[in-house]
Design a protein around this motif. Structure first.
Motif, PDB file in Angstrom:
ATOM      1  N   GLN A 159     -27.450 -18.947  -7.576  1.00  0.00           N
ATOM      2  CA  GLN A 159     -26.701 -18.902  -9.129  1.00  0.00           C
ATOM      3  C   GLN A 159     -27.016 -17.916  -9.531  1.00  0.00           C
ATOM      4  O   GLN A 159     -26.391 -18.234 -10.940  1.00  0.00           O
ATOM      5  N   LEU A 160     -27.290 -16.906  -9.480  1.00  0.00           N
ATOM      6  CA  LEU A 160     -27.315 -15.717  -9.653  1.00  0.00           C
ATOM      7  C   LEU A 160     -25.884 -14.804  -9.612  1.00  0.00           C
ATOM      8  O   LEU A 160     -26.032 -14.442  -8.483  1.00  0.00           O
ATOM      9  N   PRO A 161     -25.393 -14.901 -10.645  1.00  0.00           N
ATOM     10  CA  PRO A 161     -24.078 -14.294 -10.226  1.00  0.00           C
ATOM     11  C   PRO A 161     -24.318 -12.626 -10.552  1.00  0.00           C
ATOM     12  O   PRO A 161     -24.860 -12.104 -11.034  1.00  0.00           O
ATOM     13  N   ALA A 177     -34.251  -4.010  -9.688  1.00  0.00           N
ATOM     14  CA  ALA A 177     -33.711  -3.521  -8.719  1.00  0.00           C
ATOM     15  C   ALA A 177     -34.667  -2.930  -8.060  1.00  0.00           C
ATOM     16  O   ALA A 177     -33.900  -2.176  -7.260  1.00  0.00           O
ATOM     17  N   GLY A 178     -35.420  -3.685  -7.015  1.00  0.00           N
ATOM     18  CA  GLY A 178     -35.769  -3.939  -5.471  1.00  0.00           C
ATOM     19  C   GLY A 178     -35.651  -4.466  -4.600  1.00  0.00           C
ATOM     20  O   GLY A 178     -36.365  -4.613  -3.149  1.00  0.00           O
ATOM     21  N   LEU A 179     -34.161  -5.348  -5.170  1.00  0.00           N
ATOM     22  CA  LEU A 179     -33.221  -6.373  -4.171  1.00  0.00           C
ATOM     23  C   LEU A 179     -32.373  -5.343  -4.020  1.00  0.00           C
ATOM     24  O   LEU A 179     -31.958  -5.747  -4.903  1.00  0.00           O
ATOM     25  N   THR A 180     -31.870  -6.315  -2.281  1.00  0.00           N
ATOM     26  CA  THR A 180     -30.694  -5.993  -2.455  1.00  0.00           C
ATOM     27  C   THR A 180     -29.495  -6.929  -3.458  1.00  0.00           C
ATOM     28  O   THR A 180     -30.422  -8.353  -3.645  1.00  0.00           O
ATOM     29  N   SER A 181     -29.104  -7.510  -2.904  1.00  0.00           N
ATOM     30  CA  SER A 181     -27.828  -8.714  -3.902  1.00  0.00           C
ATOM     31  C   SER A 181     -27.695  -9.533  -3.502  1.00  0.00           C
ATOM     32  O   SER A 181     -27.706 -10.470  -3.747  1.00  0.00           O
ATOM     33  N   ASP A 182     -28.169  -9.498  -1.298  1.00  0.00           N
ATOM     34  CA  ASP A 182     -27.963 -10.644  -0.960  1.00  0.00           C
ATOM     35  C   ASP A 182     -28.763 -11.197  -1.284  1.00  0.00           C
ATOM     36  O   ASP A 182     -29.379 -12.450  -1.163  1.00  0.00           O
ATOM     37  N   LYS A 233     -29.572 -15.521  -2.333  1.00  0.00           N
ATOM     38  CA  LYS A 233     -30.838 -15.958  -1.753  1.00  0.00           C
ATOM     39  C   LYS A 233     -31.874 -16.563  -2.578  1.00  0.00           C
ATOM     40  O   LYS A 233     -32.290 -17.345  -2.899  1.00  0.00           O
ATOM     41  N   LEU A 234     -33.258 -15.631  -3.234  1.00  0.00           N
ATOM     42  CA  LEU A 234     -33.847 -15.830  -4.635  1.00  0.00           C
ATOM     43  C   LEU A 234     -33.332 -16.575  -5.483  1.00  0.00           C
ATOM     44  O   LEU A 234     -33.869 -17.415  -5.811  1.00  0.00           O
ATOM     45  N   GLN A 241     -40.357 -10.161  -8.290  1.00  0.00           N
ATOM     46  CA  GLN A 241     -39.886  -9.443  -7.416  1.00  0.00           C
ATOM     47  C   GLN A 241     -39.054  -8.643  -8.855  1.00  0.00           C
ATOM     48  O   GLN A 241     -38.174  -9.520  -9.123  1.00  0.00           O
ATOM     49  N   ALA A 242     -39.106  -7.069  -8.707  1.00  0.00           N
ATOM     50  CA  ALA A 242     -37.577  -6.868  -9.323  1.00  0.00           C
ATOM     51  C   ALA A 242     -36.357  -6.498  -8.721  1.00  0.00           C
ATOM     52  O   ALA A 242     -35.759  -6.471  -7.589  1.00  0.00           O
TER      53      ALA A 242
END
Length: 228
Positions: A78-80, A64-69, A73-74, A61-62
């Motif tokens: 660990q992705l800050p 830009a197409g995902l919310t910060s939440d 989770k994905l 997934q990009a």
């Protein structure tokens, strides 16, 4: 002596653009840590170089197409966010952060995060013309390193509009002529990304003002111990 800039943190020790990677570089005495910024669907700046989560996190997934939440989770937590990275920076008494922006839309959210953290004096910005114009428009006082990737020099009008402090050059473009060009215009010279001692020595001999590297310890062997 040239400043040492840790590319995406300390990526040969910890995964790039994560808090452990940033922390490791700062603890080793990097003068600055370069990190990449992307925006989530809900406009939150996060540390990620690629447009998708595929290479580092195993999800196609990009961002830009995902919310910060969803990004949190994905990324296994660990992705800050940039907010988290700035908080880590401010835990250390020295060192700066260089934010690499790829698009004009990243400028306002990134600058807002820096202001909210009170980190203006310890952050500067790099990127190509469109992104850096947006930074300059939003903050007349921002310190900018204009990234340049070709042998054709920036137009005078562009330099006037962006008003960079640095010319941020792919290391293979740096020679005596490019250093002279920058000096004549009152610009500092940043070189990226040099990972081998031979390249580092050449850049240092040319008198560049900073070197960005994935191999911080190797560069520090040539530049001397970090300042106390």
């Amino acid at each position: 002596m040239a400043l040492t800039v840790a590319h995406r943190g300390d990526p040969y020790v910890h995964r790039e653009n994560t808090l452990p990677s940033v922390r490791s570089a700062l603890l080793k005495g990097a003068d600055a840590v370069e990190v990449d910024v992307r925006l989530t669907l809900d406009g939150v700046p996060v540390l990620l170089h690629d447009p998708s989560l595929d290479r580092l996190w195993g999800h196609p997934q990009a961002v830009a197409g995902l919310t910060s939440d969803e990004v949190f989770k994905l990324g296994g937590g660990q992705l800050p966010t940039l907010h988290d990275a700035l908080a880590e920076l401010l835990r250390h008494a020295r060192g700066r952060m260089l934010l690499d922006l790829t698009g004009a839309d990243q400028a306002a959210p990134s600058l807002a995060a820096v202001r909210d953290a009170g980190a203006q004096e310890r952050v500067y910005y790099c990127g190509e013309a469109t992104a850096m114009r947006a930074v300059r428009d939003a903050d007349p006082a921002a310190e900018i390193a204009l990234t340049w990737k070709t042998s054709a020099w920036p137009a005078p009008a562009l330099l006037a509009a962006v008003a960079p402090r640095w010319l941020n050059l792919r290391f293979g473009l740096v020679d005596a002529g490019t250093v002279a060009y920058a000096r004549e215009r009152g610009l500092l010279v940043a070189a990226w990304t040099a990972d081998w001692p031979r390249s580092m020595r050449r850049l240092l001999a040319l008198g560049v003002d900073s070197v960005t590297t994935n191999r911080l310890t190797a560069l520090q062997r040539l530049t001397g111990p970090p300042a106390a």
